[in-house]
Design a protein around this motif. Structure first.
Motif, mmCIF file in Angstrom:
data_model
loop_
_atom_site.group_PDB
_atom_site.id
_atom_site.type_symbol
_atom_site.label_atom_id
_atom_site.label_comp_id
_atom_site.label_asym_id
_atom_site.label_seq_id
_atom_site.Cartn_x
_atom_site.Cartn_y
_atom_site.Cartn_z
ATOM 1 N N THR A 192 0.850 -1.192 0.000
ATOM 2 C CA THR A 192 0.000 0.000 0.000
ATOM 3 C C THR A 192 0.885 1.243 0.000
ATOM 4 O OG1 THR A 192 -0.125 0.031 2.417
ATOM 5 C CG2 THR A 192 -1.855 -1.179 1.227
ATOM 6 N N TRP A 193 0.271 2.386 -0.427
ATOM 7 C CA TRP A 193 1.069 3.588 -0.642
ATOM 8 C C TRP A 193 0.390 4.821 -0.073
ATOM 9 C CZ3 TRP A 193 5.850 2.905 -2.566
ATOM 10 C CH2 TRP A 193 6.117 1.694 -3.220
ATOM 11 N N GLN A 194 1.217 5.760 0.380
ATOM 12 C CA GLN A 194 0.756 7.056 0.849
ATOM 13 C C GLN A 194 1.569 8.135 0.137
ATOM 14 O OE1 GLN A 194 -1.776 7.635 3.168
ATOM 15 N NE2 GLN A 194 -1.566 9.809 2.659
ATOM 16 N N GLN A 195 0.889 9.116 -0.464
ATOM 17 C CA GLN A 195 1.602 10.166 -1.184
ATOM 18 C C GLN A 195 2.326 11.086 -0.214
ATOM 19 O OE1 GLN A 195 -0.773 12.856 -3.582
ATOM 20 N NE2 GLN A 195 0.871 13.075 -5.076
ATOM 21 N N SER A 196 3.566 11.409 -0.562
ATOM 22 C CA SER A 196 4.350 12.333 0.251
ATOM 23 C C SER A 196 3.859 13.764 0.051
ATOM 24 C CB SER A 196 5.834 12.229 -0.122
ATOM 25 O OG SER A 196 6.308 10.910 0.042
ATOM 26 N N SER A 197 4.295 14.651 0.924
ATOM 27 C CA SER A 197 3.883 16.052 0.854
ATOM 28 C C SER A 197 5.077 16.940 0.539
ATOM 29 C CB SER A 197 3.249 16.492 2.178
ATOM 30 O OG SER A 197 4.214 16.449 3.222
ATOM 31 N N SER A 198 4.792 18.152 0.059
ATOM 32 C CA SER A 198 5.820 19.145 -0.194
ATOM 33 C C SER A 198 5.176 20.514 -0.300
ATOM 34 C CB SER A 198 6.594 18.836 -1.477
ATOM 35 O OG SER A 198 7.547 19.847 -1.743
ATOM 36 N N ASP A 199 5.872 21.539 0.203
ATOM 37 C CA ASP A 199 5.393 22.915 0.053
ATOM 38 C C ASP A 199 5.664 23.457 -1.344
ATOM 39 O OD1 ASP A 199 4.520 22.966 2.671
ATOM 40 O OD2 ASP A 199 6.404 23.785 3.441
ATOM 41 N N ASN A 200 6.492 22.756 -2.120
ATOM 42 C CA ASN A 200 6.816 23.179 -3.485
ATOM 43 C C ASN A 200 5.859 22.505 -4.462
ATOM 44 O OD1 ASN A 200 9.507 23.060 -1.841
ATOM 45 N ND2 ASN A 200 9.852 24.575 -3.439
ATOM 46 N N VAL A 201 5.001 23.285 -5.104
ATOM 47 C CA VAL A 201 4.040 22.697 -6.036
ATOM 48 C C VAL A 201 4.747 22.034 -7.211
ATOM 49 C CG1 VAL A 201 3.736 24.846 -7.342
ATOM 50 C CG2 VAL A 201 1.905 23.133 -7.302
#
Length: 744
Positions: free
Chosen positions: A249-258
């Protein structure tokens, strides 16, 4: 009689063209070649290997400070990936963009080929089993045909190979990784390609069977070095995903850079000392976006930590095994090194830094602006070579649109990016006009640029509405690929094309073709380029491998020009005085002729590289010539054709004519801007220097001005179709000379 002869000789000496020595104008090459992979010797962190798509495999023995090439015998082969056997670092494998895998058993000194793909597909990744150095896997890319992709495996150090992906062989595999604790667990990533879906695939039995857990377009996979249940997946235009259950299973990472979610992830690399730290390299969505990101929470979130790698592509990352502050990046601009964990970067390309210039395009409306395509990619200057900017795109610039001044180019070679591209900023950024597989060239009708011809390996495509709709235009052509097409500048209904051993002609803008008889069927006479006499397009030249052929009657008959050297690699004609010809050779530099090729003289003063790839002439007033060399970039020389003023004609933008439309029928407007009040003369001349029409002779105030030429001479007679020169004098000094073409 003797006096007459003496006067003739004096006149000939005075009329000879005056030349400056060649001057190098860049690009100044602190950039290395395009590097797509970089790996460290597992036993000696001072030793690095890097794979270049243009120059081969490089090795450094001093932590990347300097490099030397290991594969000079394979100079024409694009290398995509390199892999060092961690159990025996003397053994190295290298994958290519031509479907070959090479192996060295003595740290890169000698190489043998151990695999060749049936369809010559890209070998994108090679990995070796952590517990068995003889077990090797490779990821293979597919193309539009969806043939030939998959994962291959060898269990005997590359002697034999088998494909192990079965029904997945149509997938476009870009990523591959093996579990460090259980080598039967293999992860593979497929990138989306038209009807080929992307996906993340897992095998738990050494590749015998596969399951899919994600449909993302996967471009990179990395496994936590301490916790093999944690896997990171890089994607094309959707950021990074993280799994803590071995890819189930997978979870998308986050980033403040679009921009992190808009670019293509090429590399994800764990810090070997602290696996909470992970680095990502990518192809950013534009020239200004970050290409290097860092995570300090094992890939949960990402942030850009440097601007030093903006305007490039980071293909691969390697971290020093003893000092994790030292990071190496393989990029579109060569090798970069950081000593502070990725905050600041510097080039380290000694041994890689040479620029082979394959073609040059000069903006006809801004002649200080040049776009060049080289082994280091696409460079643009707007300052006549004083400063250069490198584009992140690999489009080959071809020509400027005659009406809107956009730069047109193409990508070919069978890649998923093949097609026709348009740039609004001289080649720094590009947008695709049409995806066309195996594109070889693009040509625009000079009087009606809505008519576009694109030769490919299989056909010639034609558009009559600026590239929105396309149809086949190869009726009569029996040999493919077709490498280039050329519109007649004066009568653009006439078009020529060249294939491997033939020259073709069309009288109806490419709808039907006939073969032109000529001496082009031998290896040394294979046509490479067609060049028009700019003043008389019934005269055409064919540059072949070792010969130069000329026809004075549209290709009906041919004569050979005797050349001063062999291996002819470039040719052009002085547009002001077509008696002057330039030839470039692979090894003997530049030669010029003042008498249409009857005699030649060396023109190599201050030219440090005698391997010539290309020429480009100033399209404004022919006041300078550029040559692209095979390793030392671009060189520049000013010169004075016979009909020029003895004073150098400047090519700066002040007090310069702009002609629109050009070509024209029946009239055109000549516009200019004056920086102060002054006397202005504008006169039209024939290409041979005969005065045709006095358009303007007046004192004018500062500001914008324009004058119309309706194609008439001083006697109000309509002049014939052809090329004319418009000369502007300011305060009785020549300020600008521009070429204009009248077409009827």
């Amino acid at each position: 009689m003797k006096l007459k002869i003496y006067l003739i000789l004096v006149s000939m000496v005075i009329s000879i063209t005056l030349w400056s020595d060649w001057n190098p104008v860049g690009p100044i090459s602190n950039n290395g070649c395009i590097l797509e992979s970089i790996k460290q010797d597992p036993e000696n962190n001072q030793i690095l290997y890097a794979a270049s798509t243009s120059e081969g495999i490089f090795k450094s023995t001093n932590n990347g400070t300097s490099w030397f090439c290991l594969t000079n015998e394979f100079a024409d082969i694009p290398f995509k990936t390199v892999c060092v056997n961690h159990l025996n670092p003397e053994i190295i494998y290298a994958g290519t963009g031509t479907g070959a895998i090479f192996k060295s058993m003595n740290a890169g000194i000698d190489w043998i080929q151990v695999y060749q793909h049936e369809f010559n597909r890209n070998i994108n990744e090679i990995v070796i089993s952590p517990d068995d150095g003889s077990r090797i896997y490779a990821a293979i890319e597919t193309t539009y045909s969806l043939e030939g992709g998959g994962i291959i495996k060898s269990i005997n150090s590359g002697e034999d190979w088998e494909i192990i992906t079965g029904d997945l062989n149509s997938k476009n595999f870009h990523a591959l990784a093996i579990d460090y604790d259980n080598s039967n667990i293999i992860y593979a990533g497929s990138k989306f390609l038209y009807s080929c879906d992307g996906g993340f695939f897992k095998s738990e039995d050494g590749g015998l069977s596969w399951s899919q857990s994600s449909s993302e377009s996967v471009t990179e996979i990395a496994i936590d070095l301490l916790d093999n249940s944690t896997v990171l997946m890089g994607t094309d235009s959707n950021g990074t995903f993280r799994s803590t259950d071995s890819g189930e299973t997978w979870q998308q990472s986050s980033s403040d850079n679009v921009e992190f979610f808009q670019g293509e992830q090429f590399s994800i690399t764990y810090d070997p000392i602290n696996t909470d730290i992970v680095y990502s390299g990518m192809n950013p969505p534009n020239n200004y976006a970050p290409a290097f990101y860092k995570s300090i929470d094992n890939g949960i979130s990402w942030n850009s930590v440097t601007e030093d790698l903006n305007s490039t592509i980071v293909f691969s990352i390697c971290i020093n095994s003893d000092n994790n502050d030292i990071i190496h990046a393989a990029t579109f601009n060569g090798h970069y090194i950081s000593s502070d964990a990725g905050i600041t970067w510097s080039h380290a390309n000694h041994g890689m830094a040479f620029v082979k210039v394959y073609n040059i395009v000069i903006n006809p409306n801004e002649v200080n602006t040049w776009s060049i395509f080289s082994n280091k990619g696409l460079y643009v200057t707007t300052t006549a070579g004083e400063e250069w900017t490198r584009s992140v795109y690999t489009v080959i610039p071809s020509l400027y649109h005659p009406e809107d001044n956009t730069l047109w180019g193409y990508v070919g070679g069978g890649s998923y990016s093949d097609g026709i591209y348009i740039s609004y900023d001289n080649g720094l950024n590009w947008g695709v006009l049409e995806w066309i597989i195996n594109t070889n060239h693009v040509a625009l009708n000079p009087i009606n640029p809505n008519i576009v011809l694109v030769p490919t390996d299989e056909t010639i495509w034609k558009s009559e509405n600026g590239g929105y709709d396309w149809s086949n235009a190869d009726n009569g052509i029996t040999e493919f690929p077709v490498y280039a097409v050329y519109f007649d500048l004066i009568n653009p209904n006439i078009v020529y094309s060249i294939s491997e051993s033939n020259v073709w002609k069309s009288d109806d803008t490419g709808d039907t073709w006939i073969n032109i008889d000529g001496p082009f069927d031998s290896d040394e006479n294979q046509p490479k380029e067609l060049i028009f006499d700019p003043t008389n397009t019934s005269v055409i030249y064919i540059r072949a491998n070792s010969h130069l052929w000329k026809s004075n009657n549209y290709g009906q008959d041919w004569s050979e020009l005797i050349l001063p050297s062999t291996e002819l690699s470039a040719f052009c004609i002085d547009g002001m005085n077509t008696n002057i010809l330039f030839t470039g050779f692979n090894g003997s530099g530049v030669y010029l002729s003042y008498n249409e090729g009857q005699n030649w003289e060396s023109f190599n003063d201050s030219l440090s590289n005698l391997q010539i790839n290309s020429f480009a002439l100033d399209p404004d007033n022919y006041s300078f010539i550029l040559t692209g060399t095979d390793g030392d970039g671009v060189f520049y020389s000013e010169y004075e054709p016979e009909n020029h003023s003895i004073n150098k004609i400047p090519f700066v933008n002040e007090n310069k004519l702009t002609i629109y439309p050009n070509p024209f029928n029946p009239s055109t407007t000549l516009s200019f801007y004056l920086k102060k009040d002054c006397d202005v003369e504008i006169t039209i001349y024939s290409i041979k220097g005969k005065k045709i029409k006095s358009l303007l002779q007046s004192q004018l105030p500062k500001g914008e001005h324009s004058v119309i030429w309706n194609g008439e001479d001083d006697f109000n007679k309509i002049v014939p179709s052809g090329i004319y020169l418009s000369k502007m004098k300011i305060q009785n000094k020549v300020s600008s000379i521009k070429k204009c073409i009248l077409l009827k």
